[in-house]
Scaffold this motif. Structure first.
Motif, PDB file in Angstrom:
ATOM      1  N   ILE A 110      40.660 -60.206   6.810  1.00 42.86           N
ATOM      2  CA  ILE A 110      40.835 -60.084   8.258  1.00 42.86           C
ATOM      3  C   ILE A 110      40.328 -61.313   9.001  1.00 42.86           C
ATOM      4  N   ILE A 125      36.331 -52.940  15.111  1.00 40.85           N
ATOM      5  CA  ILE A 125      36.348 -54.199  15.860  1.00 40.85           C
ATOM      6  C   ILE A 125      36.788 -55.367  14.970  1.00 40.85           C
ATOM      7  N   CYS A 150      35.815 -56.808  12.154  1.00 38.64           N
ATOM      8  CA  CYS A 150      34.816 -57.822  11.814  1.00 38.64           C
ATOM      9  C   CYS A 150      34.900 -58.246  10.358  1.00 38.64           C
ATOM     10  N   GLY A 151      35.497 -57.405   9.527  1.00 40.05           N
ATOM     11  CA  GLY A 151      35.634 -57.755   8.113  1.00 40.05           C
ATOM     12  C   GLY A 151      34.410 -57.436   7.268  1.00 40.05           C
ATOM     13  N   ALA A 152      33.365 -56.880   7.863  1.00 38.25           N
ATOM     14  CA  ALA A 152      32.141 -56.618   7.089  1.00 38.25           C
ATOM     15  C   ALA A 152      32.392 -55.639   5.946  1.00 38.25           C
ATOM     16  N   CYS A 153      33.295 -54.677   6.172  1.00 41.47           N
ATOM     17  CA  CYS A 153      33.546 -53.704   5.113  1.00 41.47           C
ATOM     18  C   CYS A 153      34.255 -54.354   3.925  1.00 41.47           C
ATOM     19  N   ILE A 183      38.967 -50.867   5.261  1.00 44.78           N
ATOM     20  CA  ILE A 183      39.633 -50.531   6.529  1.00 44.78           C
ATOM     21  C   ILE A 183      41.146 -50.549   6.342  1.00 44.78           C
ATOM     22  N   PRO A 217      29.615 -52.180  11.620  1.00 46.18           N
ATOM     23  CA  PRO A 217      28.773 -52.248  12.813  1.00 46.18           C
ATOM     24  C   PRO A 217      29.008 -51.096  13.783  1.00 46.18           C
ATOM     25  N   ILE A 253      32.023 -46.547  11.073  1.00 45.79           N
ATOM     26  CA  ILE A 253      33.220 -45.761  10.774  1.00 45.79           C
ATOM     27  C   ILE A 253      33.091 -45.205   9.353  1.00 45.79           C
TER      28      ILE A 253
HETATM   29  S1  SF4 Z   1      35.930 -50.808   9.749  1.00 40.74           S
HETATM   30 FE1  SF4 Z   1      33.953 -51.467  10.548  1.00 40.74          FE
HETATM   31  S2  SF4 Z   1      33.275 -53.024   9.079  1.00 40.74           S
HETATM   32 FE2  SF4 Z   1      35.467 -52.736   8.712  1.00 40.74          FE
HETATM   33  S3  SF4 Z   1      36.454 -54.305   9.974  1.00 40.74           S
HETATM   34 FE3  SF4 Z   1      36.359 -52.439  11.225  1.00 40.74          FE
HETATM   35  S4  SF4 Z   1      34.470 -52.634  12.381  1.00 40.74           S
HETATM   36 FE4  SF4 Z   1      34.339 -54.103  10.736  1.00 40.74          FE
END
Ligand code: SF4
Lengths: 242, 504
Positions: free
Chosen positions: B153, B314, B316-319, B342, B375, B378
């Motif tokens: 992402i 949002i 962010c790509g953290a997942c 995601i 963040p 979810i």
């Molecule tokens: S699901 Fe949460 S961690 Fe994954 S991209 Fe979306 S906001 Fe970021």
């Protein structure tokens, strides 16, 4: 006071020594575990695969088996956490919903029970080996069992603790995932075992026999002699040695 | 196109990735750097969990009142002189964007990074009417040169290493460029500078849209989005309908969560808030500005208690960075525009074919690392189970698995049958056990034993040993410490009062 053992399938049929260690350890604190024979499986394999009707069938055996218990103790964070899904499974069945809520309250993972209920951190165990610890995902992340096992290990005499790199990464078990997505799961367990070997530990300890079975299987496949133990086994061996 | 596109099953696509050492090393290297960066940033923040909860609350509130905030945003944006369009479908969004391009007789469009335009395959559509679309984000530019799609992402070219990138750019430069980040970025910068100046239209995505002022906000590190939004005469912004937040105060929370979660940065290098086209007193900016608000399956999630929280994302790509499956197979194996945990949930949800879509939901061990990293909290690991369940309920379960699970229900649903089955197994396994383990590669053991030795059933199960063990431990004579006993009784009392349920 009725304290019951929720053995979980794997410890029942493959690793009975874990249940035995729990029974003997807790007996030292005057806790006489009972074993309701009507229990079977928590239903997790079916729940996670999306077969909720089948999950409900087996979950009912657990709910009925422990209906009379005051406390329930289990050697698996994952199976303990599965009980937290019961209210969702039985949201349309008032009687079982009520049982679900009660069971969730009274069920403890083994180290939670030791540390939170019995307030025991030092069992007087002795285990002079190099040990590393893999925190299983469901137990640590979802159930929140993080400090208890470390506190217990800290108090074991002679034990040299080596932290596991990327300890929080999943070992790749994931129930039917390991069969359905065998190659992805294989890549994950291989990476996990690489990290374990990096520590040069003699013993890998954990709190969930499913993950430990997965890791032990790969260690054996690679002819690596690291010994794999549930923390209850380690502690029991340790108190015998002390 | 990439070798890893949407064809085949997730297993086949994963297979390709697992056999691609370059890809695995590159993805592992970068995701590791990002997730460690994120963990450090969260720790340094000092109050991360509380801010995460604030972020979640803002998103929950906004999505619960999405119609109100969308209307407010549209009203304010229009008052600022923006042409606002609403596109119920992807096709409609493309049609609107193309119509604007045609009305300007555009020849080139410069783009800053936008996942929505990827979702709409807008570059191809522009190309089809003879408009050149140029990606100006470095990663997107590389992907465009390679003729691929983003596999992450926020780091579109995460699956490529420095040398592969140097090779691509050398081809474009017509000379051999050294695999040095500064040299490569320098080449791209020079190349893109010309494109910015000649472009007729600047096209962007949108990180957040602020309802109270009708503004749009972009986070970026390269300055390319600023060029895209200041140089060309016309700006077109595409945004998913869920990008809204109520106010600038809410942006403070998002600006705290997004860069830290994405890359571990406290802030991105540039954060631009744009409120309407250029005014007479402005030094730069587009003369005309369009915002296309895209639904394309998003509103399907509204009112669905199991999936509505997807709209809180949002991006962010953290997942992705936290996911062990993503780390091994990269983004293309997921088969959709959005990848990682995601993507595994969002793709089928957007297409409204939860039940039919591939079996991407099975490519997860349900470890919950995504949820822990997110963040806005979810519960992706739960949603993956809901996807699986809906598939089964709709009758799309695999036949063999369905039979297996029914059998499981029958056996494990009745203690007597379970005991008998275990006895049978204890007898039967004698045929296959060697040296205390099972190495046979048939049936469900095939995949397992490709990487492991399977354990054997115990000679005597716990259940079979219980009576003896009970007799033995009954006589230890150990009594319970009265303090412990009192504590346990107190817990029971608490519970009876309706408290005490919280432990762990
Ligand atoms: S699901 Fe949460 S961690 Fe994954 S991209 Fe979306 S906001 Fe970021």
């Amino acid at each position: 006071m009725k304290v019951s053992l929720f053995i979980t399938c794997l410890s029942d049929v493959i690793y009975p020594r874990v249940g035995e260690a729990m029974v003997r350890l807790l007996a030292r604190y005057g806790v006489k575990l009972e074993f309701p024979r009507a229990q079977t499986c928590c239903g997790q394999p079916a729940y996670n695969s999306g077969y909720w009707d089948e999950a409900r069938k087996t979950a009912r055996t657990i709910l009925d088996a422990f209906d009379e218990s005051d406390f329930v103790v289990s050697p698996s964070g994952s199976c303990t956490y599965m009980i937290h899904h019961y209210p969702e499974l039985f949201k349309d069945e008032p009687v079982y919903l009520e049982k679900s809520n009660r069971l969730q309250e009274k069920t403890y993972e083994f180290t939670q029970f030791l540390v939170q209920v019995l307030d025991v951190k030092d069992l007087g165990a002795k285990f002079p080996r190099k040990v590393t610890y893999h925190p299983s995902c469901h137990g640590s992340r979802l159930l929140g069992v993080k400090d208890e096992p470390l506190e217990l290990l800290q108090h074991v005499e002679g034990l040299e603790f080596v932290p596991l790199p990327f300890a929080q990464d999943c070992c790749g078990f994931g129930g039917t995932f390991a069969v359905k997505m065998a190659d992805i799961s294989g890549a994950m367990v291989t990476e996990k075992v690489d990290h374990i070997l990096e520590t040069e530990a003699e013993v890998l300890v954990g709190l969930d026999m499913a993950c430990l079975m997965n890791i032990a299987g790969n260690l054996r496949f690679r002819n690596e002699p690291v010994r794999v133990m549930h923390l209850a086994e380690l502690l029991y061996e340790g108190v015998k040695e002390a | 196109m990439s070798a890893y596109k949407t064809k085949g099953s997730v297993k086949e696509r994963a297979e390709l990735a697992l056999n691609d050492d370059f890809l695995r090393k590159a993805v592992k290297f970068t995701t590791e750097r990002l997730r460690i960066g994120k963990m450090n940033a969260a720790e340094q923040h000092g109050n991360w969990e509380e801010w995460r909860e604030r972020g979640r609350q803002i998103r929950l509130h906004t999505i619960a009142h999405l119609d109100y905030y969308l209307n407010l945003f549209v009203e304010n944006a229009r008052a600022n002189g923006v042409h606002v369009h609403f596109a119920p479908t992807g096709a409609e969004a493309v049609r609107i964007a193309l119509a604007v391009a045609q009305s300007k007789a555009a020849k080139t469009v410069v783009k800053s990074k936008s996942m929505v335009t990827e979702e709409l395959h807008l570059n191809h559509a522009l190309q089809d009417i003879g408009v050149e679309a140029i990606e100006t984000d470095l990663g997107e530019y590389i992907i465009q040169l390679a003729g691929e799609t983003p596999s992450h992402i926020i780091i579109p070219a995460i699956h490529k290493n420095r040398y592969q990138i140097a090779e691509l750019l050398s081809k474009e430069a017509g000379e051999a460029l050294e695999a040095d980040t500064t040299i490569l970025a320098g080449f791209v910068r020079k190349k893109l500078r010309e494109k910015f100046l000649e472009a007729d239209i600047g096209m962007t995505g949108c990180n957040f849209a602020i309802a109270e002022t009708g503004s749009m906000v972009l986070f970026e590190n390269e300055g390319n989005a600023r060029m895209v939004t200041t140089v060309p005469k016309t700006q077109i912004t595409l945004m998913g309908m869920e990008r809204i937040i109520p106010s600038w105060t809410d942006l403070e929370v998002m600006a705290t969560l997004l860069p830290r979660s994405a890359t571990g940065q406290k802030l991105t290098v540039y954060m631009s808030g744009i409120t309407g086209p250029r005014r007479t007193e402005d030094a730069d900016g587009p003369e005309e500005m369009h915002i296309i608000i895209v639904d394309n399956g998003r509103s399907n999630q509204l009112g669905d208690p199991e999936f509505q929280e997807l709209l809180n994302c949002i991006r962010c790509g953290a997942c992705l960075n936290a996911c062990p499956v993503y780390r091994h197979i990269g983004g293309h194996a997921y088969g959709g525009t959005y990848s990682g945990p995601i993507g595994a949930v969002l793709t089928p949800a957007l297409q409204k074919n939860v039940a039919e879509w591939d079996d991407i939901a099975n490519a997860s061990s349900l470890c919950g690392a995504c949820y822990e990293a997110c963040p806005v909290k979810i519960p992706l690991h739960d949603m993956l189970v809901y996807l699986r369940r809906r598939k089964v309920e709709a009758g799309h379960g695999k036949a063999l698995e369905t039979i297996g699970m029914r059998g499981f229900g029958t056996v494990a649903g009745q203690p007597g049958i379970m005991g008998a089955a275990v006895k049978l197994g204890q007898l039967g396994q004698r045929l296959v056990v060697r040296d205390g383990g099972i190495r046979l590669k048939v049936g469900p053991l095939k995949g397992w034993n490709k990487y492991r030795v399977a354990p054997t059933l115990a000679k005597r199960s716990f259940r079979q040993q219980w009576e003896a063990l009970k007799r033995e431990t009954a006589n230890t004579g150990q009594t319970m410490d009265p303090v412990v006993k009192a504590r346990m009784e107190a817990i029971l009392k608490e519970r009876a009062k309706g408290g005490g349920g919280r432990h762990g």
